[in-house]
Scaffold this active site. Structure first.
Site: not given
Ligand SMILES: Cc1ncc(COP(=O)(O)O)c(C=O)c1O
Lengths: 400, 277
Positions: B49, B60
């Protein structure tokens, strides 16, 4: 009258704008919030409690004040100020926090979070949290913590925890990012009170509906005072909540011009501004599609404005829709022009406006002289200038 | 069959689980990424990824936020991430490659241009954190028409109905975000994951990769065992951050951690597979 205005659709879209662009963990709480909101929107008990709070706690209705001297001086349209500066805590922000706090209480949430730029929304949130005995955490960009220190102190006095956000541009957008991160982490007990008509559906519609009291009152007050509708409405646009609150009840009244004033900072041509509707492009940020300040790669650009409350790269999706359909017009005012508006209102009418509201005042100074003496402008005086005393004194070289 | 589907099928047949590293493209510098990707394949990963840095990474935690900032300081962009993918493909046509990021860079490029560019770069899957299926139909259709899998997230609070929606909208695999929080958070609870996976399995036949909060070989093994694969992100990026002065050391530290995870996962899988037979 235009045809019936019925936005957003049930998925929160205003044409191509709005929507629900969030990470998966936030989908369930947003759906719960939407369900609760739809339920209480038409619940007589909820509405009565809200009306009572707005009357006795916020101090509504706020006056519609005819600024006669200023109107005469400018030599054109009659200027009426919608006095949101007289609300408890000093701005329109409390209309929305009172409403969302009542929802939070009904949903059984015990913890409130908020983002804030100028600190007005943070103060308005800390205020309602204190009143309901709820834990309150306010995220604020580190740059704004420094330039709005008075409001930081007010929030702390009210029992809130103020978290200075050090990431990104350290302003309002970063505070919103951090609040979203908190919400993802604490979804079970936490209610996120967003301070403007941004965020994922249902926030833009819900915050608008709580702020629409401004326009409903103004319409009635204008008719009572003058026997007719105004010709133009003027309001500053950060995220756009005070503007949509004033505009919304007039959207179907086609004769009324709707004018939103964005912050041009150093000037739109310099790139150092906060005017996405005037100089941005559509994109997706903070849960909705709207006009944004972004570069060719889709990265968000840092914004600039003398007023922390307008220092935001996006804008409520309904404004994007009103712009594209031509129903509303968006203009911009530089820092320097806003300062002129600030001094003009202070000296002419004895009212010190917030620097955000000063942008609306500055545009009114341009607009009024172009209109006839029997025409009417309603300007939203969204907040008072107390919080900006330090900024202003510093500009004048005075140590407070 | 897509590279991702084929990979998960082959792994299932071998009784193994997918080891899926996440790194932010361009962190700490653009030249670091392609060699790092090859080295990770060498260390035994199954799928990569590749994060597209974004100015406002709302989902995040601090570690990946800082990785984004470092990459953006080098003017990394979605277009350049696709160039990195193309470069990687020159010498690796096997390893499935998923790009993961936020929607606005894709909006700026335009959905169709993006789908075409992703196809040219031979990307296998696209995971867009802030694009749920309700809003993502148009983009997903364009990707699927080009043989690219749209990958969707599931969360601890996803309902049966929601899981079925993802099953219908997604392909390749589903990514289960194993905790309520941002990337890199530290409170992963494996027994919660186990319970949730039963619910997920009952509502989808797509492979399920589990991520968020996996930091060491033992947890990777436990978590991988509960699903079909495990995603490791912040733990790897921390190695980059700890060795900003010495990227080669970062690279070898990352490979060491991944190799340890691979070993733990394989020993477990083999014995379990053996017992079952
Ligand atoms: C007094 C005042 N006016 C306007 C704004 C801008 O917000 P909005 O555009 O949502 O009304 C703020 C935000 O902090 C504010 O404090």
């Amino acid at each position: 009258m235009t045809e019936k205005y019925n936005m957003p659709d049930d998925r929160g879209h205003f044409g191509p704008y709005g929507g629900m662009f969030v990470a998966e963990t936030l989908i369930p709480p947003i759906q719960q919030l939407n369900a609760a909101y739809q339920q209480y929107l038409n619940d007589p008990e909820f509405i009565e409690e809200l009306d009572t709070d707005l009357k006795y706690y916020v101090g509504r209705p706020s006056p519609l004040y005819h600024a006669e001297r200023w109107s005469r001086e400018l030599g054109g349209a009659q200027i009426y100020l919608k006095r949101e500066d007289l609300n408890h805590t000093g701005s329109h922000k409390i209309n929305n926090t009172v409403g969302q706090a009542l929802l939070a209480k009904r949903m059984g949430k015990t913890r409130i979070i908020a983002e804030t730029g100028a600190g007005q929304h943070g103060v308005a949130t800390a205020t309602v949290a204190a009143r309901l005995g709820l834990e309150c955490v306010v995220y604020m960009g580190a740059v704004d913590v420094a330039r709005q220190s008075l409001n930081v102190y007010r929030m702390k006095l009210l029992g809130a925890t103020v978290v200075a956000v050090e990431s990104g541009s350290k302003t309002l957008k970063d505070a919103l990012n951090e609040a979203l991160r908190d919400w993802v982490t604490n979804v079970d007990n936490t209610f996120y009170i967003i301070g403007t008509v941004a965020g994922p559906h249902p926030y833009p519609a819900m915050v608008r509906d709580f702020q629409a009291i401004i326009g409903r009152e103004a319409k009635q007050q204008c008719i009572e005072a003058t026997g007719r509708l105004p010709d133009a409405l003027v309001a500053c646009v950060g995220g756009g909540s005070n503007a949509i609150g004033l505009f919304y009840p007039f959207i179907e009244d086609e004769s009324v011009k709707l004018i939103g004033v964005e912050a041009a900072g150093d000037g739109v041509a310099t790139g150092r501004h906060s005017a996405p509707l005037c100089a941005g492009r559509p994109g997706v940020l903070h849960g909705n599609r709207t006009y944004l300040m972004a570069d060719d790669d889709g990265e968000i650009i840092e914004t600039h404005s003398i007023s922390a409350g307008l220092d935001y790269p996006g804008v409520g999706p309904e404004h994007a829709w009103l712009k594209d359909t031509g129903r509303a017009t968006y203009v911009n005012i530089t820092d320097d022009e806003a300062l002129e508006g600030f001094y003009a209102l202070t000296r002419m009418e004895g009212i010190i406006p917030a620097l955000e509201s000063a942008h609306a005042m500055a545009y009114t100074m341009k607009l009024a002289p172009t209109m006839k003496k029997d025409e009417i402008i309603i300007v939203n005086l969204s907040g008072r200038g107390d919080k900006d005393m330090q900024t202003m004194a510093k500009r004048e070289g005075i140590e407070l | 069959m897509s590279r991702l589907a084929a990979k998960f099928e082959a792994l299932a047949e071998a009784g193994r689980k997918a080891l899926i590293p996440f790194i932010t493209a361009g962190d700490p510098s653009p030249n670091f990424t392609v060699p790092m990707m090859h080295a990770m394949v060498e260390a035994g990963v199954d799928i990569i990824e590749l994060g597209v840095p974004f100015s406002d990474p709302m989902a995040d935690g601090p570690v990946i936020q800082r990785a984004s900032e470092r990459a953006l300081a080098h003017k990394m962009s979605l277009r350049r991430v696709l160039t990195i993918a193309t470069e990687f493909r020159k010498t690796d046509q096997e390893t499935p490659l998923v790009i993961m990021g936020y929607l606005n860079p894709i909006e700026a490029m335009g959905y169709e241009d993006f789908a075409n560019a992703a196809q040219r770069a031979d990307i296998d899957g696209v995971l867009t954190v802030d694009l749920p299926p309700e809003e993502g139909q148009e983009c997903s259709d364009l990707l699927k028409a080009r043989g690219i899998d749209p990958i969707f997230l599931l969360a601890p609070n996803s309902s049966d109905e929601r899981i079925r929606k993802m099953d219908a909208a997604g392909s390749g695999y589903l990514y289960y975000v194993s905790l309520k929080g941002v990337t890199g958070a530290g409170h992963l609870n494996t027994s919660d994951v186990e319970t949730k996976l039963q619910q997920i399995r009952a509502n989808t036949r797509l492979p399920v990769a589990i991520g968020f909060g996996v930091k060491d070989a033992q947890t990777a093994n436990t978590v991988a065992d509960l699903g079909d694969g495990v995603v490791i992100g912040s733990a790897l990026i921390s190695k980059i951050e700890e060795n900003l002065e010495n990227p080669e050391l970062a690279k070898s530290e990352i490979c060491k951690l991944l190799a340890a995870m691979r070993q733990a996962m394989d020993s477990n899988q083999k014995s379990e597979h053996g017992e079952q037979q």
